[in-house]
Design an enzyme around this catalytic site. Structure first.
Site, PDB file in Angstrom:
ATOM      1  N   GLU A  44       0.853  -1.196   0.000  1.00 49.05           N
ATOM      2  CA  GLU A  44       0.000   0.000   0.000  1.00 49.05           C
ATOM      3  C   GLU A  44       0.887   1.242   0.000  1.00 49.05           C
ATOM      4  O   GLU A  44       1.811   1.359   0.810  1.00 49.05           O
ATOM      5  CB  GLU A  44      -0.946   0.041   1.211  1.00 49.05           C
ATOM      6  CG  GLU A  44      -1.925   1.223   1.082  1.00 49.05           C
ATOM      7  CD  GLU A  44      -2.825   1.461   2.289  1.00 49.05           C
ATOM      8  OE1 GLU A  44      -2.698   0.770   3.308  1.00 49.05           O
ATOM      9  OE2 GLU A  44      -3.659   2.399   2.188  1.00 49.05           O
ATOM     10  N   ASP A 118      -3.030  11.934  -2.715  1.00 50.04           N
ATOM     11  CA  ASP A 118      -3.200  13.389  -2.859  1.00 50.04           C
ATOM     12  C   ASP A 118      -3.507  13.700  -4.319  1.00 50.04           C
ATOM     13  O   ASP A 118      -2.784  13.253  -5.220  1.00 50.04           O
ATOM     14  CB  ASP A 118      -1.916  14.103  -2.419  1.00 50.04           C
ATOM     15  CG  ASP A 118      -1.618  13.838  -0.937  1.00 50.04           C
ATOM     16  OD1 ASP A 118      -2.579  13.729  -0.158  1.00 50.04           O
ATOM     17  OD2 ASP A 118      -0.433  13.708  -0.573  1.00 50.04           O
ATOM     18  N   LYS A 122      -3.731  21.177  -9.359  1.00 50.11           N
ATOM     19  CA  LYS A 122      -3.297  22.193 -10.335  1.00 50.11           C
ATOM     20  C   LYS A 122      -2.562  21.546 -11.497  1.00 50.11           C
ATOM     21  O   LYS A 122      -1.840  20.559 -11.312  1.00 50.11           O
ATOM     22  CB  LYS A 122      -2.391  23.215  -9.642  1.00 50.11           C
ATOM     23  CG  LYS A 122      -3.156  23.997  -8.586  1.00 50.11           C
ATOM     24  CD  LYS A 122      -2.322  25.069  -7.955  1.00 50.11           C
ATOM     25  CE  LYS A 122      -3.156  25.786  -6.890  1.00 50.11           C
ATOM     26  NZ  LYS A 122      -2.355  26.266  -5.782  1.00 50.11           N
ATOM     27  N   ASP A 154     -11.810   9.901  -3.462  1.00 52.53           N
ATOM     28  CA  ASP A 154     -13.042  10.696  -3.386  1.00 52.53           C
ATOM     29  C   ASP A 154     -13.035  11.761  -4.468  1.00 52.53           C
ATOM     30  O   ASP A 154     -14.012  12.487  -4.612  1.00 52.53           O
ATOM     31  CB  ASP A 154     -13.097  11.420  -2.033  1.00 52.53           C
ATOM     32  CG  ASP A 154     -11.911  12.377  -1.914  1.00 52.53           C
ATOM     33  OD1 ASP A 154     -10.758  11.903  -1.978  1.00 52.53           O
ATOM     34  OD2 ASP A 154     -12.128  13.609  -1.820  1.00 52.53           O
ATOM     35  N   THR A 197     -10.782   2.932   4.377  1.00 54.65           N
ATOM     36  CA  THR A 197      -9.611   3.623   4.928  1.00 54.65           C
ATOM     37  C   THR A 197     -10.118   4.752   5.837  1.00 54.65           C
ATOM     38  O   THR A 197     -11.317   5.049   5.880  1.00 54.65           O
ATOM     39  CB  THR A 197      -8.752   4.230   3.805  1.00 54.65           C
ATOM     40  OG1 THR A 197      -9.386   5.423   3.338  1.00 54.65           O
ATOM     41  CG2 THR A 197      -8.551   3.264   2.656  1.00 54.65           C
ATOM     42  N   GLU A 198      -9.175   5.411   6.522  1.00 53.12           N
ATOM     43  CA  GLU A 198      -9.575   6.526   7.386  1.00 53.12           C
ATOM     44  C   GLU A 198     -10.256   7.641   6.565  1.00 53.12           C
ATOM     45  O   GLU A 198     -11.318   8.134   6.937  1.00 53.12           O
ATOM     46  CB  GLU A 198      -8.347   7.100   8.109  1.00 53.12           C
ATOM     47  CG  GLU A 198      -8.025   6.344   9.373  1.00 53.12           C
ATOM     48  CD  GLU A 198      -6.599   5.817   9.409  1.00 53.12           C
ATOM     49  OE1 GLU A 198      -5.774   6.218   8.565  1.00 53.12           O
ATOM     50  OE2 GLU A 198      -6.309   4.985  10.285  1.00 53.12           O
ATOM     51  N   TYR A 199      -9.646   8.018   5.460  1.00 55.63           N
ATOM     52  CA  TYR A 199     -10.236   9.067   4.625  1.00 55.63           C
ATOM     53  C   TYR A 199     -11.582   8.628   4.069  1.00 55.63           C
ATOM     54  O   TYR A 199     -12.524   9.413   3.995  1.00 55.63           O
ATOM     55  CB  TYR A 199      -9.279   9.439   3.482  1.00 55.63           C
ATOM     56  CG  TYR A 199      -8.278  10.499   3.863  1.00 55.63           C
ATOM     57  CD1 TYR A 199      -7.300  10.234   4.810  1.00 55.63           C
ATOM     58  CD2 TYR A 199      -8.310  11.759   3.291  1.00 55.63           C
ATOM     59  CE1 TYR A 199      -6.370  11.197   5.178  1.00 55.63           C
ATOM     60  CE2 TYR A 199      -7.387  12.734   3.650  1.00 55.63           C
ATOM     61  CZ  TYR A 199      -6.416  12.444   4.592  1.00 55.63           C
ATOM     62  OH  TYR A 199      -5.505  13.412   4.958  1.00 55.63           O
TER      63      TYR A 199
HETATM   64  C1  LIG Z   1      -4.763  11.750   1.678  1.00 53.19           C
HETATM   65  S1  LIG Z   1      -3.760  10.710   2.643  1.00 53.19           S
HETATM   66  C2  LIG Z   1      -4.610   9.133   2.581  1.00 53.19           C
HETATM   67  C3  LIG Z   1      -4.194   8.220   3.700  1.00 53.19           C
HETATM   68  C4  LIG Z   1      -4.811   6.809   3.666  1.00 53.19           C
HETATM   69  N1  LIG Z   1      -4.392   6.085   2.475  1.00 53.19           N
HETATM   70  C5  LIG Z   1      -6.316   6.856   3.729  1.00 53.19           C
HETATM   71  O1  LIG Z   1      -6.967   6.577   2.712  1.00 53.19           O
HETATM   72  O2  LIG Z   1      -6.852   7.134   4.820  1.00 53.19           O
HETATM   73  C6  LIG Z   1      -2.382  10.420   1.547  1.00 53.19           C
HETATM   74  C7  LIG Z   1      -1.172   9.841   2.261  1.00 53.19           C
HETATM   75  O3  LIG Z   1      -0.165   9.548   1.303  1.00 53.19           O
HETATM   76  C8  LIG Z   1       1.084  10.017   1.802  1.00 53.19           C
HETATM   77  N2  LIG Z   1       1.912  10.357   0.640  1.00 53.19           N
HETATM   78  C9  LIG Z   1       1.616  11.263  -0.319  1.00 53.19           C
HETATM   79  N3  LIG Z   1       2.601  11.333  -1.235  1.00 53.19           N
HETATM   80  C10 LIG Z   1       3.544  10.437  -0.835  1.00 53.19           C
HETATM   81  C11 LIG Z   1       4.798  10.052  -1.363  1.00 53.19           C
HETATM   82  N4  LIG Z   1       5.280  10.605  -2.481  1.00 53.19           N
HETATM   83  N5  LIG Z   1       5.496   9.103  -0.714  1.00 53.19           N
HETATM   84  C12 LIG Z   1       5.008   8.526   0.430  1.00 53.19           C
HETATM   85  N6  LIG Z   1       3.817   8.856   0.978  1.00 53.19           N
HETATM   86  C13 LIG Z   1       3.096   9.804   0.348  1.00 53.19           C
HETATM   87  C14 LIG Z   1       0.756  11.222   2.641  1.00 53.19           C
HETATM   88  O4  LIG Z   1       1.767  11.504   3.599  1.00 53.19           O
HETATM   89  C15 LIG Z   1      -0.564  10.797   3.288  1.00 53.19           C
HETATM   90  O5  LIG Z   1      -0.376  10.128   4.508  1.00 53.19           O
END
Ligand SMILES: C[S@@+](CC[C@H](N)C(=O)[O-])C[C@H]1O[C@@H](n2cnc3c(N)ncnc32)[C@H](O)[C@@H]1O
Length: 220
Positions: A44, A118, A122, A154, A197-199
């Protein structure tokens, strides 16, 4: 590999060293042996606080689970969850997802999960999206033939972008839905569709639709 440092958090992470692989590059081409004979390896990317991967690891003890995360404060929460049930089949990597091809050899991963990545909305941020072709090339390299990428989000624009990239990069799409939790087909899909997931819990509580697909390199 260390990208940010928050005072004290590094020490706390190291206290959970059983679940944190300190030098994952050294396991490149050795992950199958490390995971144990005949075990699939599921990865993951961006685990956040790790509730999804901990739940799946508990439910699927025959699979070896690896979670990657960049932000140490959320990674610490994921490690604590693994420690709370003495997870025997789950480890974490503290790294940037850009490094995945340096950590896994060709075909060493059976499945990749991208949950609520994420969206980088943009235009100038397109290259940072985790489904940009530069990332897809890395995933293709580490996935075994017919391995799978399971994606949930989402964000409609990120989903549309991701479907287009999977298509243009020669991935086959399955289990595509624009509203996972109201889709009758959900019951026929695997655990990654069922476990939130949490989100996902947050967005679902607000009645927002969840987009999901499975992408497979090549034609199936
Ligand atoms: C929006 S959160 C979603 C967290 C989880 N997957 C959920 O659905 O609840 C995105 C996560 O991906 C991590 N993340 C984003 N870009 C990353 C990268 N290039 N390398 C490692 N982690 C990354 C962020 O730190 C964050 O914890």
């Amino acid at each position: 590999m260390r990208l940010r440092r928050l005072p004290g958090v590094r020490q706390a992470l190291l206290q959970h060293s059983r679940w944190l692989i300190a030098e994952p590059e050294k396991l490149k081409n050795g992950w199958r042996r490390y995971a144990g004979p005949g075990r699939e390896i599921h990865l993951e990317l961006g685990v956040g606080r790790g509730s999804f991967i901990n739940t799946l690891a508990q439910n699927c003890p025959g699979i070896f689970w690896v979670g990657a995360e960049l932000r140490e404060e959320v990674l610490l929460a994921a490690l604590k969850k693994a420690a709370s049930w003495e997870a025997p089949n789950l480890v974490f990597l503290w790294l940037n997802i850009e490094q995945i091809p340096a950590v896994f050899g060709e075909g060493e991963v059976d499945r990749i999960y991208l949950n609520f990545s994420d969206p980088w909305p943009k235009n100038r941020q397109t290259k940072r999206r985790l489904t940009h072709p530069r990332f897809l090339a890395g995933y293709r390299q580490v996935l075994r033939p017919a391995g799978e990428i399971h994606l949930k989000t989402d964000n409609r624009e990120f989903f549309t972008f991701s479907l287009a990239q999977f298509g243009s990069q020669g991935f086959t799409l399955q289990e595509v839905t624009a509203d996972l939790h109201r889709d009758p087909a959900k019951a026929t899909w695997g655990l990654s569709a069922q476990v939130m997931t949490e989100y996902e819990k947050r967005y679902t509580a607000r009645a927002q639709p969840i987009y999901r697909c499975v992408a497979i390199p090549g034609d199936f």
